[in-house]
Each structure stands twice: as structure tokens, then as C-alpha cells.
Design a protein around this motif. Structure first.
Motif, short mmCIF file in Angstrom:
data_model
loop_
_atom_site.label_atom_id
_atom_site.label_comp_id
_atom_site.label_asym_id
_atom_site.label_seq_id
_atom_site.Cartn_x
_atom_site.Cartn_y
_atom_site.Cartn_z
N THR A 1 0.81 -1.22 0.00
CA THR A 1 0.00 0.00 0.00
C THR A 1 0.84 1.27 0.00
O THR A 1 0.53 2.22 -0.71
CB THR A 1 -0.92 0.02 1.22
OG1 THR A 1 -0.17 -0.38 2.36
CG2 THR A 1 -2.08 -0.93 1.04
N LEU A 2 1.91 1.28 0.80
CA LEU A 2 2.71 2.49 0.92
C LEU A 2 3.31 2.86 -0.44
O LEU A 2 3.26 4.02 -0.87
CB LEU A 2 3.82 2.27 1.95
CG LEU A 2 4.73 3.47 2.15
CD1 LEU A 2 3.92 4.67 2.58
CD2 LEU A 2 5.79 3.15 3.20
N GLU A 3 3.83 1.84 -1.11
CA GLU A 3 4.44 2.08 -2.41
C GLU A 3 3.38 2.58 -3.41
O GLU A 3 3.65 3.50 -4.19
CB GLU A 3 5.03 0.77 -2.91
CG GLU A 3 6.20 0.95 -3.80
CD GLU A 3 6.76 -0.41 -4.16
OE1 GLU A 3 7.49 -0.97 -3.33
OE2 GLU A 3 6.43 -0.91 -5.24
N ALA A 4 2.20 1.98 -3.34
CA ALA A 4 1.13 2.40 -4.25
C ALA A 4 0.74 3.86 -3.97
O ALA A 4 0.55 4.66 -4.90
CB ALA A 4 -0.09 1.50 -4.09
N CYS A 5 0.67 4.23 -2.68
CA CYS A 5 0.31 5.61 -2.32
C CYS A 5 1.34 6.60 -2.86
O CYS A 5 0.98 7.64 -3.42
CB CYS A 5 0.25 5.78 -0.80
SG CYS A 5 -1.26 5.17 -0.09
N LEU A 6 2.63 6.26 -2.68
CA LEU A 6 3.66 7.19 -3.13
C LEU A 6 3.66 7.32 -4.65
O LEU A 6 3.85 8.42 -5.19
CB LEU A 6 5.04 6.73 -2.62
CG LEU A 6 5.23 6.95 -1.11
CD1 LEU A 6 6.45 6.20 -0.59
CD2 LEU A 6 5.35 8.44 -0.79
N THR A 7 3.42 6.20 -5.33
CA THR A 7 3.34 6.25 -6.79
C THR A 7 2.18 7.14 -7.23
O THR A 7 2.32 8.01 -8.09
CB THR A 7 3.15 4.83 -7.36
OG1 THR A 7 4.22 4.01 -6.89
CG2 THR A 7 3.14 4.84 -8.88
N LEU A 8 1.02 6.92 -6.60
CA LEU A 8 -0.16 7.71 -6.97
C LEU A 8 0.05 9.19 -6.67
O LEU A 8 -0.37 10.06 -7.43
CB LEU A 8 -1.39 7.18 -6.24
CG LEU A 8 -1.92 5.86 -6.79
CD1 LEU A 8 -2.86 5.19 -5.79
CD2 LEU A 8 -2.66 6.09 -8.12
N TRP A 9 0.71 9.47 -5.56
CA TRP A 9 0.99 10.86 -5.17
C TRP A 9 1.85 11.54 -6.23
O TRP A 9 1.56 12.64 -6.69
CB TRP A 9 1.65 10.85 -3.81
CG TRP A 9 2.47 12.04 -3.40
CD1 TRP A 9 3.79 12.03 -3.06
CD2 TRP A 9 2.03 13.41 -3.22
NE1 TRP A 9 4.19 13.29 -2.70
CE2 TRP A 9 3.14 14.15 -2.79
CE3 TRP A 9 0.81 14.05 -3.39
CZ2 TRP A 9 3.08 15.51 -2.53
CZ3 TRP A 9 0.76 15.42 -3.14
CH2 TRP A 9 1.87 16.13 -2.71
N LEU A 10 2.89 10.82 -6.69
CA LEU A 10 3.75 11.35 -7.75
C LEU A 10 2.92 11.68 -8.98
O LEU A 10 3.08 12.72 -9.62
CB LEU A 10 4.81 10.30 -8.08
CG LEU A 10 6.12 10.75 -8.69
CD1 LEU A 10 6.86 11.66 -7.74
CD2 LEU A 10 6.99 9.55 -9.04
#
Lengths: 164, 431
Positions: free
Chosen positions: A44-53
Motif C-alpha cells: 500500500t505504501l508504495e502504491a500511495c507514493l506512486t499515486l501521489w507522484l
């Protein structure tokens, strides 16, 4: 603005909104998995950071108009119309020129990550980072367009009125 | 300072000065620097991408933006206001007090001064100016001034940004803001009471006591939000970033199901608006990161620190001088730019002089929030002008006494660090 341009802009806004909503939902999954089910999800954390970018650079490429950015316009609004045109032209050329100069190196930076995948989900990082290239190209195109419009006698503030 | 760095600073000031977006000006200035240094121009992209992609803490920023927009769209702000009218509206200068108290409670739910001004500002200004009891300028000015409390009482977007550049703990920064936020509320209410007496503002019709339970029940879910956030963070249950997501989720549930004030169209609008603000703030953060990278590689903060030590300046004199500088910059610059770009220059100096970074952080954020209402560049003045149509000139004419009392509050916080540090220390802060 033409009807097509308006529709495209609305679509771009919806994509940005959807990316953000997805990020929010993923974050809730993370919290839920950790506190409610006591089985923390690692993706989830990685997905959140990707989406944020993607939220940031998608928005800056296709959604934000000149006026949506934080600007220091105290001087800009105080000068005469012709001076304002000169200001806007210099800004547009400098931004387009700077981003264009950095584009080849930016391209090789992003494509270099072809060989690397993200730690948990395993998406290729050049794909994750590619949104920055999209942003860079969109900014270059937009400011070249803006410079051209100003040179042809267009009002630099018109775009702002069209997209309140 | 190298020639390349000088060129970078000139490019930044020139471009930003003639009205180019500040974030893009910073990126272009960074590219100028890299080119003159003969470095890889891709470094700009690298710093921006890695900076945004690597920091878990930053995710709190878009989440707090979503939470604030949901609260405003979901009538949560309005109910809060009705509750405050019932409680403090009956006193002399009632609606002015309502304005401040509502801002203080709202501050406990949202981390943004602009969200505060937009959310409760328009409604309370209408109430205050109806029947001509308060002048539009006064109503707008007290609203702008009380909105500055928003990011002081936790949660707080500017404090997240400060934590990002200073490595101070967000949890302790949030705790440190509570007492200063209450002090700011107190000085604003004192000023309002004085003004109400001088201009003999008529009293409001008091809300009958028997109606208070009903108003409280209506506002209760909204009032619970600060409690949930604080217990979540300080009970050690959630991180501040998770608290941001929980705040947004709670606002969504309360507004959609309890208050039935949201539908698909409004949620779409909220997400569009939030994505727009997130992108704009995100680009500034990214651009500030590449700029800070350059400033750090030029060793500027360390040079500032050694220069200050060479001057043999006392910590207090340094703090006072720096606050004067920030107040002046606040008249011209946006708060996030000051926090992300200017403040990092002075962090090593603070360390060298033994100034506590939580104390410095809170004082700086309070200072930057005062900057939001100082003309000519005051974002809160513009927002209120845009949402209510009250002329900027009228707002600016009435804002000065409010700026004055807030500066007094700031001075107290600078002189007595314990006001800020007492609460964090009770929760185990050892600084």
C-alpha cells in the motif's frame, strides 16, 4: 476555449481526482489492514507514493492553469499592459527553454530506471517516473504555445479568464 | 558563493519577480545552476522525483487537503459555527468571539488556514455584516486573523513541511502548537472585546439555553473530530500521516451518512478541487527540494551558521532578528515557500546556538501565518476578498490591530519557550 478543449480539460481533472481518490482509498486499506486485520499490507505504501507522484505531475501537466500556481504577482499586476506582456513572454520563454535544455538528460535519467523495479509491487521504475517526462513535455509545449500567442498579440491574461 | 549559485539566485528572483509560477522558477533556476556547474541536468528531475517518491510524511499534505474540503462541502463547518453561536454568541462582541472560537475548533480538524477562511469565513462574515452590526472590513479582518490559528492548533500542513526540512518530530511539533494556538485565540478575543466596547456593537439575541443541547447534538460528530485525531496521534495509535487519512475518512462518513450532505457530484467536486491544490503544493515541495539540494551542496546553511557564530550573537537576538526577517518576507512571499526554502538556511545556525528545533519551528510557523494576513501579499486577504467580494482596501484598513496583537503573541512565544515546550515535554520530549 473550444468545446473539445473544455471536454479534455474536464477529463484531465477527473483523472487527477480519480488518482487522488485511489490514493486515499489505498491509504485506508493500509490503515485497515494494519489496525483492523492486524496484517499490514506491504504494497500500500508504495502504491500511495506512486499515486501521489502521479497526482502532482498529472495535475501540473494538464490541470493547473497559470493562475492556479503560487505566484508572486505584486509587481506583475502593478505594471502597464505592454510591460505585462513582456513579463509574460520572458517567463514563458525561460520556462520552456530551461525545461527543454534539461529534457535529454531527464529522458536518460528516467529511462535508466528501465532495469529497476519497485521493491514490493515490482512495477518498472521508469514507468513510475515517466509521468515527470509527460509533465516536462507538457510544460514545454504549453509555454511555447503561450509565447507564440503573446508574440502574435494575444493577451497573456486571457487563458486565466477562460479557466477560472 | 560560486558564480553558478549567484546566477541561480538571480534567475530565481528575476523569474519569480515578473510573475512566473514560483515552483517553475525554482526548477529553471536549478537547471541554470547545474548547467553552469557542468553537472548532469537530469539531477533536477532526480531530486524532485526522489524527494516526492521517498517521503512517507508528505502524504499527509494531500490527505489533510481532502479532509478540509470534505468538511467544508459536508456542512461540518456550518454546524460547528451554529454551536459556537449558541455558546459564545451571547457576550458583548458576540459574533467576533464566535468567529475566533469556531476557528480554534476548526483548527483542531484541519491543517490549513485557507480551508478555515473558506469554510467558516463566508458564513460568519454574512452573519456579522447582516443588519450592519459590524463593518464588512472588520468582519473580514477578524476572519482572516482567526484563520491563522488553523495550522497552529494541530493538525497542520505547514508543520508537516517544517518537519520535512528540519527533521524535527511531527508529533512534538503538533503538541507544541496547542498552547500557542490558544494564546492567539485569546489575544484576538481580547482585542475583539475591546473593539466591541469602543464601538458599542449591539448584543446578539442569545440562543435560549434550552436549545443548546439540540445544537450540541447536531454538532457533536464534528466536535469529536479533534478528539479522535489527538487521541489517535498521542495515544500512540496512529502516525500523523495516518491521522490525516482517518480525518478525511471520518469527515466523509459523517458528511455523507450522518448529515447526508454529500452526493456523488459533490464528492467529485471535492476530489477535483483537492487534486488541484495537491498538485500545486506538491510541485512547490518538489521544486524546493531541488533548490535545497543546491543550497546544501553550496554549503550555504553551514556558512550562515559560522557567520552567526562569528558575530557572537545570542540565541535570543538571533531569534528576534530572524523573526523580523520572516515578517518582512511574509509580506511578499507565500508561507510554504518561506518554510521550504528560507527556513532550511537557518536550521544549522539554530543547532549551533542551541535553539530548540520544536520551539523554532512553532515560532516560525506562527510567524509565517501572520505573513498570510500582512499586505501586500496576504493569501488569506485574497481568499476572503474572492469569496465575499469585500474590497481588499477595506480589509487591509481593518487588519492592522489584529496583526499587532498577533505579533505580541508571537513575541511572548519567542521570549518564553516553555509556553511551547511545556506540553511536548509532558509527553516525553527531551529537548
Amino acid at each position: 476555449m473550444s468545446a473539445l478543449a473544455r471536454r479534455l480539460k474536464g477529463l484531465a481533472e477527473d483523472v487527477g481526482a480519480a488518482l487522488l481518490a485511489l490514493m486515499f482509498a489505498t491509504f485506508l486499506v493500509q490503515i485497515g489492514s494494519r489496525y483492523v486485520f492486524n496484517a499490514p499490507a506491504s504494497w500500500t505504501l508504495e502504491a500511495c507514493l506512486t499515486l501521489w507522484l502521479w497526482v502532482v505531475f498529472w495535475g501540473c501537466a494538464f490541470v493547473l492553469g497559470e493562475r492556479d500556481h503560487v505566484r508572486f504577482d505584486v509587481l506583475y499586476v502593478a505594471v502597464s499592459r505592454s510591460m505585462r506582456r513582456a513579463f509574460a513572454l520572458v517567463s514563458a520563454l525561460a520556462i520552456a527553454g530551461g525545461m527543454l535544455a534539461a529534457l535529454p538528460a531527464t529522458w536518460s535519467y528516467v529511462t535508466f530506471y528501465e532495469i529497476k523495479r519497485s521493491a514490493v509491487i515490482g512495477i518498472r521504475l521508469d514507468v513510475v517516473f515517466s509521468i515527470y517526462l509527460v509533465f516536462a513535455v507538457a510544460i514545454i509545449a504549453r509555454y511555447i504555445w503561450r509565447a507564440r500567442a503573446i508574440v502574435r498579440g494575444g493577451d497573456p491574461d486571457v487563458e486565466e479568464r477562460a479557466n477560472p | 558563493m560560486t558564480l553558478a549559485f549567484a546566477a541561480c539566485v538571480v534567475a530565481l528572483f528575476l523569474l519569480a519577480g515578473i510573475g512566473a509560477p514560483i515552483a517553475l522558477s525554482m526548477i529553471v533556476a536549478a537547471i541554470v545552476y547545474l548547467a553552469m556547474k557542468g553537472q548532469d541536468l537530469g539531477l533536477a528531475a532526480e531530486q524532485i522525483i526522489q524527494g516526492l517518491y521517498d517521503s512517507f510524511v508528505i502524504l499527509a499534505v494531500p490527505l489533510f487537503i481532502v479532509a478540509a474540503n470534505l468538511m467544508n462541502a459536508g456542512t461540518i463547518s456550518e454546524r460547528l459555527l451554529q454551536f459556537c453561536v449558541a455558546i459564545v454568541g451571547r457576550f458583548k462582541g458576540g459574533l467576533g468571539h464566535v468567529n475566533v472560537v469556531a476557528s480554534m475548533i476548526f483548527a483542531g480538524m484541519s491543517g490549513s488556514a485557507v480551508a478555515d477562511a473558506v469554510g467558516i469565513g463566508r458564513v460568519i462574515i454574512n452573519m456579522m455584516t447582516k443588519d450592519g452590526r459590524y463593518t464588512p472590513g472588520y468582519a473580514a479582518a477578524i476572519t482572516a486573523a482567526s484563520s491563522t490559528i488553523g495550522p497552529i492548533i494541530p493538525p497542520s500542513i505547514p508543520m508537516v513541511l517544517y518537519a520535512l526540512v528540519s527533521d524535527a518530530s511531527i508529533g512534538y511539533l503538533f503538541l507544541g502548537g496547542i498552547v500557542p494556538g490558544v494564546i492567539m485565540g485569546a489575544v484576538l478575543m481580547a482585542l475583539n472585546a475591546m473593539m466591541a466596547r469602543r464601538y458599542e456593537v449591539p448584543l446578539e439575541r442569545p440562543v435560549p439555553l434550552r436549545e443548546i443541547p439540540a445544537v450540541t447534538v447536531r454538532a457533536f460528530p464534528a466536535l469529536m473530530m479533534p478528539v479522535i485525531l489527538l487521541v489517535g496521534i498521542y495515544g500512540g495509535v496512529t502516525t500523523p500521516t495516518e491521522a490525516a487519512a482517518i480525518a478525511a475518512f471520518y469527515a466523509l462518513i459523517v458528511a455523507a451518512f450522518l448529515y447526508r450532505a454529500l452526493n456523488v457530484a459533490t464528492i467529485r467536486g471535492v476530489m477535483r478541487e483537492s487534486a488541484r491544490s495537491s498538485a500545486s503544493v506538491g510541485l512547490i515541495i518538489g521544486a524546493a527540494l531541488i533548490f535545497n539540494y543546491i543550497v546544501a551542496s553550496e554549503n550555504i546553511p553551514a556558512q550562515v551558521a559560522s557567520a552567526m557564530q562569528g558575530l557572537d550573537i545570542s540565541p535570543l537576538a538571533f531569534l528576534l532578528a530572524i523573526n523580523v526577517l520572516f515578517l518582512v518576507l511574509g509580506c511578499l512571499l507565500d508561507a510554504s515557500t518561506i518554510i521550504l526554502v528560507i527556513i532550511p538556511l537557518f536550521i544549522p545556525t539554530c543547532r549551533a546556538l542551541g535553539i530548540d528545533l520544536v520551539h523554532f519551528g512553532i515560532v516560525s510557523v506562527v510567524n509565517c501565518m501572520i505573513g498570510l494576513i500582512t499586505p501586500p501579499y496576504g493569501v488569506l486577504l485574497f481568499v476572503i476578498n474572492a469569496t465575499t467580494g469585500i474590497p481588499l482596501r477595506a480589509i487591509i484598513a481593518a487588519i492592522w490591530p489584529f496583526i499587532g496583537v498577533l505579533i505580541v503573541a508571537l513575541l511572548i512565544m519567542i521570549l518564553v519557550p516553555d509556553i511551547i515546550l511545556w506540553l511536548p515535554r509532558r509527553f516525553g520530549y527531551t529537548g
